[in-house]
Design an enzyme around this catalytic site. Sequence first.
Site, short mmCIF file in Angstrom:
data_model
loop_
_atom_site.label_atom_id
_atom_site.label_comp_id
_atom_site.label_asym_id
_atom_site.label_seq_id
_atom_site.Cartn_x
_atom_site.Cartn_y
_atom_site.Cartn_z
N TYR A 171 0.83 -1.20 0.00
CA TYR A 171 0.00 0.00 0.00
C TYR A 171 0.87 1.26 0.00
O TYR A 171 0.65 2.19 -0.78
CB TYR A 171 -0.94 0.01 1.22
CG TYR A 171 -1.69 1.32 1.35
CD1 TYR A 171 -2.76 1.61 0.50
CD2 TYR A 171 -1.30 2.29 2.27
CE1 TYR A 171 -3.44 2.82 0.58
CE2 TYR A 171 -1.96 3.50 2.36
CZ TYR A 171 -3.04 3.76 1.51
OH TYR A 171 -3.68 4.98 1.59
N PHE A 288 15.42 20.25 -1.20
CA PHE A 288 14.01 19.94 -1.38
C PHE A 288 13.68 18.54 -0.84
O PHE A 288 12.64 18.33 -0.21
CB PHE A 288 13.66 20.03 -2.86
CG PHE A 288 12.31 19.50 -3.22
CD1 PHE A 288 11.17 20.25 -2.99
CD2 PHE A 288 12.17 18.23 -3.78
CE1 PHE A 288 9.91 19.75 -3.31
CE2 PHE A 288 10.93 17.72 -4.11
CZ PHE A 288 9.79 18.48 -3.87
#
Length: 421
Positions: A171, A288
Site C-alpha cells: 500500500y 528539497f
Amino acid sequence: MASLQGLQAVLKHPDDIYPLWKLKMAAKQAEKQIPTSPHWGFCYSMLHKVSRSFALVIQQLGSELRDAVCIFYLVLRALDTVEDDTSIDTMVKIPILMEFHSHIYDPDWHFACGTKEYKILMDQFHHVSTAFLELNGSYQEAIEDITMKMGAGMAKFICKEVETTDDYEEYCHYVAGHVGLGLSKLFHASGKETLLPDSISNSMGIFLQKTNIIRDYLEDINEIPKARMYWPQEIWGKYVTKLEDLKYEKNSEKAVQCLNDMVTNALAHIEDSLKYLSELRDPAIFKFCAIPQIMAIGTLSLCYNNIEVFRGIVKLRRGLTAKIIDRTKTMADVYSAFYDFCSLLKIKVELKDPNAHVTITSIEAAQKICRESGTLDKRKSYIADDLPNYGPAMIAFLVVILAILYAYLSASRSSKAKVTL
C-alpha cells in the site's frame, strides 16, 4: 490559545526566533512570487493552502522544475482526496481512481468531493489540468505514469484491507513509493540529476508515508462516515482485538507498545533514505528532498512511546521545523539531524518494550552510518539546542520583542480584515 502556546514554545526555545523570522520572511516572499496568470496563480495559491511547508521547500527549485513538481504534487493531492473521501460510493470511487491519469489531460474535468481547501482544489481542477498541459512533454509523461500506477494501487486497496506487513508495504509503495519514483523521474527529466535506483527512490517515499500513517492514527480512525485504517493487522492484532481499541484509555499500555512496533517498522527505511540523499548532486534538489526526510525522523522520535498519538495531534513544534529548513544545506547537516533524532529516540526506548532490541538495533545501525560519514564533530545539535541557558535579562528582552511582533501582526490582520469588509 494557539498564539499563547506558540509564545510559550518560543520562550522555552529562544534560539527558534531567528529561524522563525527567516521562515516568516520566506513565506511572504513565496506569496509575492505567485504567478498572475489564472491557472498558475491558482496552483501556487492552492499549494500554499494545502501544504505551507511544502510550498516553502519547493521554492528551492528552479522555475521549470518547480512548476513540474507543483503540478505533480497537486495532481497527487487531488487523487488522494478522492481516495480519502469515505462518503464516495465504492463503485463511483474505483473508476475515478483508475482513470484519473487521463482526466489530467482534460481541462474541463472536475469532481466534487473533499472538504475545505481540498473541495476547492477538486471543484476547480481545470486550473491544474491547464497548467499541466503547459509542461514539457517529459514532465507530463512522468506525472501521467505515476498517477496511473498510484490510482490503480489505491483502487486495489479500496476493496482490500491492510492485513499483513506485506500488504502495508505494498500500500505504501502505491501511494508514496511511487511519489519517490516520480520525483526521481522529474529530477532526471530536468537534466540536473541521474536517474537514481528505483529501490531507494521507493523506500524514501515509503519512509515519509509510514511516518504520516503513524502520526495520523487518531484522525484516520475517527474519520466520518467510515474510519480509514492503514495500520496492518499483523502488527496491531498482537495488542488489541480491533484497531480502534488503541484509542481507549484502558488500552494505553498496549497502544504504546503497538505504536513503538509501528515506529520500529518505519526505521528500516533510514538506510535507503540516507543513501538516496547522498546520491543527489544539485543543491536545490538536495534541500528539497532532505528537509522532509529530516522532519520524518524528527516526527518518529516525537511519536515513539508517546500516548498522545492516541489522544490528539503530535507534530514538531514550528520553531524546530524552521530550524530544519534553515540549517539543511549539505549531507553533513542530514547526518547530524538523523544522528540527533535517533539519539533522542534511543533515550525513550524502554527495555521492557516487546520490540526494544529490534528498535535499538535499527537506531544504532542508522547512527553508525552517520558516524562513519566523519562529519558529526562539526554538527549543531538539535538536542543540545533544545536546552538553552539564557539569563533573566535575555528572557525579558525576548518577551518585549515578541510582544511588539505580536502587536504588529495583530494590527496587520485587523487592517486586512477591514479592507476585506
